[in-house]
Write a protein that holds these residues in place. Sequence first.
Motif, PDB file in Angstrom:
ATOM      1  N   ILE A  59      50.453  34.256  -0.394  1.00 37.74           N
ATOM      2  CA  ILE A  59      50.403  34.600   1.021  1.00 37.74           C
ATOM      3  C   ILE A  59      49.633  33.514   1.767  1.00 37.74           C
ATOM      4  O   ILE A  59      48.499  33.201   1.410  1.00 37.74           O
ATOM      5  CB  ILE A  59      49.725  35.966   1.264  1.00 37.74           C
ATOM      6  N   THR A  61      48.215  32.100   5.546  1.00 38.50           N
ATOM      7  CA  THR A  61      47.866  32.500   6.909  1.00 38.50           C
ATOM      8  C   THR A  61      47.865  31.246   7.765  1.00 38.50           C
ATOM      9  O   THR A  61      47.227  30.251   7.412  1.00 38.50           O
ATOM     10  CB  THR A  61      46.485  33.182   6.954  1.00 38.50           C
ATOM     11  N   MET A  76      49.212  34.588  11.730  1.00 40.31           N
ATOM     12  CA  MET A  76      50.183  35.382  10.980  1.00 40.31           C
ATOM     13  C   MET A  76      50.068  35.120   9.484  1.00 40.31           C
ATOM     14  O   MET A  76      49.879  33.985   9.059  1.00 40.31           O
ATOM     15  CB  MET A  76      51.582  34.994  11.481  1.00 40.31           C
ATOM     16  N   ARG A  77      50.186  36.186   8.710  1.00 44.13           N
ATOM     17  CA  ARG A  77      50.231  36.096   7.238  1.00 44.13           C
ATOM     18  C   ARG A  77      51.683  36.206   6.827  1.00 44.13           C
ATOM     19  O   ARG A  77      52.380  37.115   7.254  1.00 44.13           O
ATOM     20  CB  ARG A  77      49.414  37.225   6.615  1.00 44.13           C
ATOM     21  N   MET A  78      52.121  35.253   5.981  1.00 42.87           N
ATOM     22  CA  MET A  78      53.515  35.241   5.552  1.00 42.87           C
ATOM     23  C   MET A  78      53.589  34.884   4.077  1.00 42.87           C
ATOM     24  O   MET A  78      52.663  34.319   3.511  1.00 42.87           O
ATOM     25  CB  MET A  78      54.301  34.207   6.371  1.00 42.87           C
ATOM     26  N   MET A  99      59.610  28.266   9.207  1.00 40.06           N
ATOM     27  CA  MET A  99      59.409  29.706   9.138  1.00 40.06           C
ATOM     28  C   MET A  99      60.782  30.331   8.966  1.00 40.06           C
ATOM     29  O   MET A  99      61.703  30.039   9.731  1.00 40.06           O
ATOM     30  CB  MET A  99      58.731  30.232  10.405  1.00 40.06           C
ATOM     31  N   ARG A 101      63.110  33.798   8.453  1.00 41.85           N
ATOM     32  CA  ARG A 101      63.185  35.252   8.630  1.00 41.85           C
ATOM     33  C   ARG A 101      64.418  35.762   7.913  1.00 41.85           C
ATOM     34  O   ARG A 101      65.533  35.287   8.131  1.00 41.85           O
ATOM     35  CB  ARG A 101      63.268  35.615  10.103  1.00 41.85           C
ATOM     36  N   SER A 105      61.256  40.367   7.007  1.00 44.11           N
ATOM     37  CA  SER A 105      60.286  39.587   6.238  1.00 44.11           C
ATOM     38  C   SER A 105      60.260  38.147   6.726  1.00 44.11           C
ATOM     39  O   SER A 105      61.294  37.576   7.070  1.00 44.11           O
ATOM     40  CB  SER A 105      60.644  39.604   4.748  1.00 44.11           C
ATOM     41  N   TRP A 106      59.055  37.571   6.722  1.00 43.81           N
ATOM     42  CA  TRP A 106      58.856  36.192   7.144  1.00 43.81           C
ATOM     43  C   TRP A 106      58.320  35.388   5.977  1.00 43.81           C
ATOM     44  O   TRP A 106      57.426  35.841   5.266  1.00 43.81           O
ATOM     45  CB  TRP A 106      57.872  36.135   8.306  1.00 43.81           C
ATOM     46  N   TYR A 107      58.870  34.198   5.792  1.00 43.83           N
ATOM     47  CA  TYR A 107      58.483  33.301   4.705  1.00 43.83           C
ATOM     48  C   TYR A 107      58.132  31.939   5.282  1.00 43.83           C
ATOM     49  O   TYR A 107      58.600  31.569   6.357  1.00 43.83           O
ATOM     50  CB  TYR A 107      59.645  33.119   3.719  1.00 43.83           C
TER      51      TYR A 107
END
Length: 130
Positions: A59, A61, A76-78, A99, A101, A105-107
């Motif tokens: 994860i 940030t 944001m934490r992804m 980023m 989506r 969910s976001w990666y």
Amino acid sequence: MLLKTFSFRFCMLLAVAATFFLAACGGETETVPAEDQAAQEQTYEVRGFFVEVDDAGQIITILHEEIPEVMRSMRMRMILEDSAGAEGLERGDKVSFTMVRIGNSWYVRNVQSLPEGTELDIADDLRGML
């Protein structure tokens, strides 16, 4: 007698609730083929400040700039797709990244350090979140 009636009703209520819960969860898991998943991806090229990576390296940030018509600037934490991408980064380093989506969910992928003099468009009050 009253206690036995209450206990019986409570147990029946639990049994009914458990039945509904199991029925709701009992469906088959849908597997999405890789090509369909790739078609569902939305990607954005973003810049921001690196904040941290969790101990497991999964994860990340980041305090990022606004993504027009998608989201405002925020911390944001992804999910980090490749933990090696954040190696050597220190809190406050300026980075660019992709980023991704998929659904809700976001990666983060392709994390790159930005040159020292790079200016980021992030409000001062948000910069305090570093």
